[in-house]
Design a protein around this motif. Structure first.
Motif, mmCIF file in Angstrom:
data_model
loop_
_atom_site.group_PDB
_atom_site.id
_atom_site.type_symbol
_atom_site.label_atom_id
_atom_site.label_comp_id
_atom_site.label_asym_id
_atom_site.label_seq_id
_atom_site.Cartn_x
_atom_site.Cartn_y
_atom_site.Cartn_z
ATOM 1 N N ILE A 88 -23.581 16.484 -51.968
ATOM 2 C CA ILE A 88 -22.957 15.422 -52.772
ATOM 3 C C ILE A 88 -24.026 14.516 -53.364
ATOM 4 O O ILE A 88 -23.747 13.351 -53.676
ATOM 5 C CB ILE A 88 -21.971 14.613 -51.916
ATOM 6 C CG1 ILE A 88 -22.691 13.978 -50.709
ATOM 7 C CG2 ILE A 88 -20.808 15.461 -51.451
ATOM 8 C CD1 ILE A 88 -21.862 12.972 -49.959
ATOM 9 N N THR A 89 -25.248 15.049 -53.520
ATOM 10 C CA THR A 89 -26.328 14.222 -54.072
ATOM 11 C C THR A 89 -25.971 13.726 -55.462
ATOM 12 O O THR A 89 -26.166 12.547 -55.791
ATOM 13 C CB THR A 89 -27.631 15.036 -54.104
ATOM 14 O OG1 THR A 89 -27.896 15.527 -52.781
ATOM 15 C CG2 THR A 89 -28.783 14.186 -54.584
ATOM 16 N N ALA A 90 -25.454 14.614 -56.301
ATOM 17 C CA ALA A 90 -25.093 14.208 -57.661
ATOM 18 C C ALA A 90 -24.000 13.154 -57.643
ATOM 19 O O ALA A 90 -24.020 12.192 -58.435
ATOM 20 C CB ALA A 90 -24.639 15.433 -58.460
ATOM 21 N N ARG A 91 -23.037 13.295 -56.726
ATOM 22 C CA ARG A 91 -21.969 12.295 -56.663
ATOM 23 C C ARG A 91 -22.500 10.951 -56.201
ATOM 24 O O ARG A 91 -22.092 9.906 -56.737
ATOM 25 C CB ARG A 91 -20.880 12.799 -55.703
ATOM 26 C CG ARG A 91 -19.590 11.992 -55.772
ATOM 27 C CD ARG A 91 -18.656 12.365 -54.656
ATOM 28 N NE ARG A 91 -19.109 11.780 -53.386
ATOM 29 C CZ ARG A 91 -18.574 12.038 -52.214
ATOM 30 N NH1 ARG A 91 -17.578 12.892 -52.126
ATOM 31 N NH2 ARG A 91 -19.025 11.466 -51.104
ATOM 32 N N ARG A 92 -23.402 10.955 -55.236
ATOM 33 C CA ARG A 92 -23.971 9.677 -54.784
ATOM 34 C C ARG A 92 -24.767 9.007 -55.898
ATOM 35 O O ARG A 92 -24.680 7.785 -56.088
ATOM 36 C CB ARG A 92 -24.878 9.923 -53.564
ATOM 37 C CG ARG A 92 -24.119 10.315 -52.297
ATOM 38 C CD ARG A 92 -23.268 9.164 -51.794
ATOM 39 N NE ARG A 92 -24.082 8.041 -51.364
ATOM 40 C CZ ARG A 92 -24.261 7.686 -50.094
ATOM 41 N NH1 ARG A 92 -23.680 8.381 -49.152
ATOM 42 N NH2 ARG A 92 -25.026 6.658 -49.768
ATOM 43 N N ASP A 93 -25.538 9.808 -56.641
ATOM 44 C CA ASP A 93 -26.266 9.222 -57.766
ATOM 45 C C ASP A 93 -25.310 8.637 -58.793
ATOM 46 O O ASP A 93 -25.554 7.548 -59.349
ATOM 47 C CB ASP A 93 -27.151 10.289 -58.418
ATOM 48 C CG ASP A 93 -28.248 10.763 -57.476
ATOM 49 O OD1 ASP A 93 -28.529 10.045 -56.495
ATOM 50 O OD2 ASP A 93 -28.805 11.855 -57.711
ATOM 51 N N ALA A 94 -24.210 9.373 -59.051
ATOM 52 C CA ALA A 94 -23.233 8.859 -60.020
ATOM 53 C C ALA A 94 -22.567 7.587 -59.517
ATOM 54 O O ALA A 94 -22.304 6.657 -60.300
ATOM 55 C CB ALA A 94 -22.179 9.932 -60.302
ATOM 56 N N GLU A 95 -22.297 7.517 -58.204
ATOM 57 C CA GLU A 95 -21.686 6.305 -57.658
ATOM 58 C C GLU A 95 -22.633 5.116 -57.775
ATOM 59 O O GLU A 95 -22.204 3.994 -58.099
ATOM 60 C CB GLU A 95 -21.298 6.543 -56.199
ATOM 61 C CG GLU A 95 -20.137 7.496 -56.019
ATOM 62 C CD GLU A 95 -19.852 7.764 -54.559
ATOM 63 O OE1 GLU A 95 -20.666 7.301 -53.710
ATOM 64 O OE2 GLU A 95 -18.838 8.429 -54.268
ATOM 65 N N GLN A 154 -25.001 4.708 -60.060
ATOM 66 C CA GLN A 154 -25.021 4.319 -61.463
ATOM 67 C C GLN A 154 -23.738 3.597 -61.853
ATOM 68 O O GLN A 154 -23.776 2.635 -62.623
ATOM 69 C CB GLN A 154 -25.214 5.570 -62.336
ATOM 70 C CG GLN A 154 -26.577 6.220 -62.176
ATOM 71 C CD GLN A 154 -26.711 7.474 -63.026
ATOM 72 O OE1 GLN A 154 -25.808 7.814 -63.769
ATOM 73 N NE2 GLN A 154 -27.864 8.144 -62.913
ATOM 74 N N ALA A 155 -22.592 4.069 -61.319
ATOM 75 C CA ALA A 155 -21.326 3.406 -61.625
ATOM 76 C C ALA A 155 -21.306 1.994 -61.066
ATOM 77 O O ALA A 155 -20.790 1.062 -61.710
ATOM 78 C CB ALA A 155 -20.162 4.217 -61.054
ATOM 79 N N ALA A 156 -21.894 1.800 -59.879
ATOM 80 C CA ALA A 156 -21.946 0.453 -59.306
ATOM 81 C C ALA A 156 -22.818 -0.470 -60.162
ATOM 82 O O ALA A 156 -22.475 -1.646 -60.402
ATOM 83 C CB ALA A 156 -22.476 0.519 -57.879
ATOM 84 N N GLN A 157 -23.949 0.061 -60.638
ATOM 85 C CA GLN A 157 -24.799 -0.756 -61.516
ATOM 86 C C GLN A 157 -24.076 -1.099 -62.817
ATOM 87 O O GLN A 157 -24.158 -2.242 -63.290
ATOM 88 C CB GLN A 157 -26.090 0.014 -61.808
ATOM 89 C CG GLN A 157 -26.976 0.243 -60.580
ATOM 90 C CD GLN A 157 -28.181 1.102 -60.890
ATOM 91 O OE1 GLN A 157 -28.382 1.492 -62.037
ATOM 92 N NE2 GLN A 157 -28.970 1.394 -59.859
#
Length: 864
Positions: free
Chosen positions: A573-580, A582-585
């Motif tokens: 889920i590395t890609a999902r964590r990175d997306a999360e 970025q979404a938080a920022q």
């Protein structure tokens, strides 16, 4: 005179004594006559009995002959019927291939030639299309050219055309009646209809030689015993021989002559148009001309004395024979009821016995198998060499004790797997007379084994193709029971990765379960409830050597050998964590932008609010300067004016500092905060906009509210947005001054049994339309022409990030909408995670009301 002997058991002495007394009273001549006549009378009676017996036996013999003829004719009829059905099945198979366009005219001709050359009774095979054109045909060389058909010819009216139409109408095979024309008998024709996608596409015509059917279809043993012939429906001879050349109507046998022993039966499936008749060659000479009668008559006198002597011996042999027959029938019944096929080979390799189950499995009768030498008819042609090797091993005693598997061909051509077990056959004297073979049909076990193998292959293929790591290991052991391709690529073929993920996932807090240590056994690491009821545990961990974030799911299961094991599924889920992240920022940037937009919209009101303290400072300074120039002010008055000036300057600074704090971008900082302080600061910021729109604000904060763990700036942003939207709604509704009111209430409540704080903003606008209510919190959806559609979406995101929920509802007075109410609640410190879920449509019915004492002890104010 001696006294007569006493009577004994089995000897009727009174009758003997009476006969002796009567015999002694007769005269000698009479005694001689009686002595001569009595044996003669006995012989005559015996001869009469013999004659009657011969008449009776002759009648029985005739009946048996008739029964034998009937049975043999029916057997021949069955053989002939089976031969016709086999040819019909082969022609139907050819017709099906032609219907499916699997053969063309050339291939059809080739296959027809093969059938005609293989089966001598089949004279010709033709293909007639739906336009009555002979598309392809092949005839035996023995067929005269005048009776042959050419490809491309048109079907001429006649019997063929009539039965062609009948086959088309009935949609099933049709046999035509053969007729004897001249010196040659017309062939028996079979029309098989062709269908292409449900439409009639012609017929396949098979022509059978009636003489060939009789010659090759009738068993030789029947032909040797009887004069066999084939007749048409009128009784006209089509083929074969007959003992009487005249027709039945012309045949007038003599009264004393015995009738001809014959039997007729229609040939199925042709019907009554083709009749099979058999006549016995030999007939009896009759009773009078039978020398056996006189021989028996002569020998009867000689055998009469022997009959009584052999009677008892015959009785004993009959009893032994009945017992032996009963035992034989019992053993035969056991053999016939067995589901296992039994076969006996003699020492030369010939079949000497098969039971009913063996015949049922193979489809071959006992007569067809007994006495056969290899290759046997149930062997496959491709397996002949292998079966010969097996037979050699069997005969020389080298067969495997556990049996061996072979493929067996049935008489109808189907193939099934079987397992053979071989053992020596030893007679009562201990001598081996052959080999006993038992055969078991293993079609169903083989099918189940193949299905299990295919299922295992599919299961393995799916697991190997997964993008997730799957591993199974028993508890308390370092053995790896299963690992798919992804696991082996990440962690290798040992349990280090499996145990490492289990340990790291157990140490990390589960996102779906609390960290209550009472639910976990600290010694074994197993749930305290039943393993079968254990839920799937999810955790997110970081694996340094892979540089990946993994979502680890595990559960307990019982392995195939009964051991307790643990299944671990790890997904990247590395890609999902990175997306999360970025979404938080992006959410932080959106919140800051929203605050800037809010303050931009409130710029004029803020300027007007700052103008008052600045104007007061200017007035105080000008007044002090004028009075100082005129020397009209003393020290106390000057200090009082300066204090007022300082207060106005502090007020302006507070307004500017509050705005800077509100619009300043910073990382979320959740700290313990007082609800009253957040509400007062939000009211002060929103009050400027409400004053500009001439809207009165009433707010109520319950007393003794607990401290909440939140980011105060974000909560203030939500309150300011809700109060600002409420003022805009009232302004758009053009309410009169008396109804331009916004009410803010902050009270405690209970949500799902846990304590929370509810914030509610209520206006007196026109409310929300149903279609607006459904999309109210969607991103970039706005009912204002200049709106960006991110305000309420951000407010909801902020509330849900604090594990709370937001809702909106219209207020009604009867059927009239008199306003709208926006509310949200925030759980206080100590509320578990289960209070906030991902459900977007919770049940927003009130679960708690503020206590009555809170209304009295609360603090409230009004801004207008």
């Amino acid at each position: 005179m001696r006294s007569p002997p006493e009577p004994t058991a089995g000897h009727p002495l009174p009758l003997v004594s009476w006969w002796q007394r009567w015999w002694k009273r007769q005269t000698p001549p009479l005694q001689d006559s009686v002595a001569m006549l009595v044996p003669m009378a006995a012989v005559l009676l015996f001869l009469a009995a013999i004659v009657a017996a011969f008449w009776y036996l002759r009648a029985e013999e005739l009946e048996r002959e008739r029964e034998s003829v009937r049975r043999d004719v029916e057997y021949a009829q069955q053989r002939l019927r089976l031969r016709l059905l086999e040819r019909q099945e082969q022609l139907m198979r050819l017709a099906r291939d032609a219907s499916n366009h699997e053969v063309d005219a050339i291939e059809f001709t080739s296959r027809a030639e093969s059938l005609v050359s293989q089966f001598p009774e089949l004279q010709a095979v033709s293909w007639i299309d739906d336009r009555r054109v002979w598309r392809a045909t092949y005839a035996s060389p023995s067929v005269p050219p005048a009776q042959q058909h050419m490809a491309g010819d048109l079907l001429r009216p006649g019997d063929i055309e009539t039965h062609y139409a009948l086959a088309r109408e009935l949609a099933q095979p049709v046999y035509s009646q053969p007729n004897a024309t001249g010196d040659r008998t017309a062939p028996l024709q079979l029309h098989i209809p062709l269908f292409d996608q449900g439409l009639f596409a012609g017929t396949v015509l098979g022509e059978f030689s009636v003489d060939g059917l009789l010659r090759y279809g009738i068993p030789p043993e029947v032909s040797a015993k009887y004069a066999v012939s084939l007749l048409d429906s009128t009784g006209k001879l089509l083929a074969g021989t007959t003992t009487n050349s005249r027709s039945p109507a012309e045949s007038r046998p003599l009264p004393w002559a015995e009738p001809t022993n014959e039997y007729e039966v229609p040939v199925s499936p042709v019907g009554n148009s083709l009749v099979l008749r058999a006549q016995a060659w030999r007939t009896s000479l009759g009773l009078i001309g039978n020398g056996l009668f006189w021989l028996v008559a002569a020998l009867s006198v000689l055998t009469s004395g022997l009959l009584m002597g052999t009677w008892r011996h015959t009785r004993r042999r009959l009893a032994a024979q009945q017992a032996l027959q009963a035992e034989t029938n019992f053993r035969r019944a056991m053999e016939n009821s067995m589901l296992t096929g039994m076969r006996v080979l003699d020492l030369d390799g010939s079949i000497s016995y098969v039971n009913a189950a063996f015949c049922t499995m193979t489809g071959w009768s006992e007569e067809e198998l007994v006495g056969r030498k290899p290759p046997f008819p149930y062997w496959l042609e491709t397996d002949t060499e292998l079966m010969n090797e097996r037979l050699e091993e069997e005969i020389h005693g080298r067969a495997l004790p556990g049996g061996f598997q072979v493929r067996v061909r049935r008489k109808n051509g189907t193939i099934f797997p079987a397992r053979l077990y071989v053992s020596p056959l030893v007679d009562a004297h201990g001598h081996q007379t052959g080999w006993m073979t038992s055969m078991t049909d293993i079609t169903e076990p083989t099918r189940i084994r193949e299905q299990l193998s295919a299922s295992h292959e599919r299961f393995t293929t799916v697991l190997e193709a997964l993008d997730a790591s799957v591993s199974v290991a028993p508890l308390g052991s370092e053995e790896l029971l299963f690992a798919n391709k992804m696991y082996r690529a990440w962690f290798g073929s040992d349990t280090v990765g499996h145990l490492g993920m289990v340990a790291q996932a157990g140490a990390a807090p589960s996102p779906s379960h609390g960290n209550d240590l009472d639910d976990v056994d600290p010694l074994a690491g197993l749930p305290t409830d039943a393993l079968t009821a254990a839920q799937l545990a999810n955790n997110e961990i970081f694996v340094p050597h892979l540089n990946k974030w993994l979502e680890v799911r595990s559960r307990y299961l019982t392995w195939v050998d009964g051991r307790l094991a643990q299944l671990v599924i790890a997904t990247d889920i590395t890609a999902r964590r990175d997306a999360e992240e970025q979404a938080a920022q992006q959410a932080d940037r959106a919140q800051s932008a929203s605050r800037l937009i809010t303050m931009g919209e409130m710029a004029s009101s803020v300027a007007h609010e700052l103008n008052q303290p600045l104007a007061a400072i200017s007035n105080y300074c000008n007044g002090m300067m004028s009075r100082i120039r005129g020397q009209q002010i003393d020290t106390e008055a000057l200090l009082g004016a300066l204090e007022k000036t300082v207060k106005q300057a502090q007020r302006a600074g507070q307004i500017i500092q509050r705005i800077r704090t509100f619009v300043k971008r910073s990382e979320p900082n959740r700290t313990p905060a007082e609800v009253a302080t957040m509400v007062s600061e939000a009211v002060e910021l929103a009050g400027i906009e409400l004053k500009r729109r001439n809207v009165r604000l009433n707010h109520y904060v319950a007393a003794r509210l607990p401290t909440v763990h939140v980011d105060p700036i974000l909560i203030e942003q939500v309150l300011v947005n809700l109060m600002k939207n409420a003022a805009e709604s009232i302004d758009m509704a053009r309410r009169p001054p008396a109804r331009r009111t916004v009410e803010l209430r902050v009270v405690p409540r209970r949500v799902e049994g846990h304590q929370a704080i509810e914030f509610a903003v209520q206006d007196t606008g026109k409310g929300l339309a149903p279609e607006v209510m459904e999309r109210l919190f969607e991103a970039f959806f706005s009912t204002k022409a200049e709106g960006m559609g991110i305000g309420l979406n951000l407010c909801r995101s902020i509330v849900e990030s604090h594990k709370g929920r937001m809702q909106a509802e219209n207020l009604y007075n009867g059927s009239e909408v008199v306003g709208c109410r926006f509310s949200f609640w925030i759980p206080v410190d100590g509320a578990p995670d289960s209070v906030a879920t991902d459900d977007r449509s919770p049940d927003w019915t009130a679960t708690g009301q503020p206590p009555a004492a809170a209304g009295k002890a609360g603090a409230g104010s009004s801004i207008s």
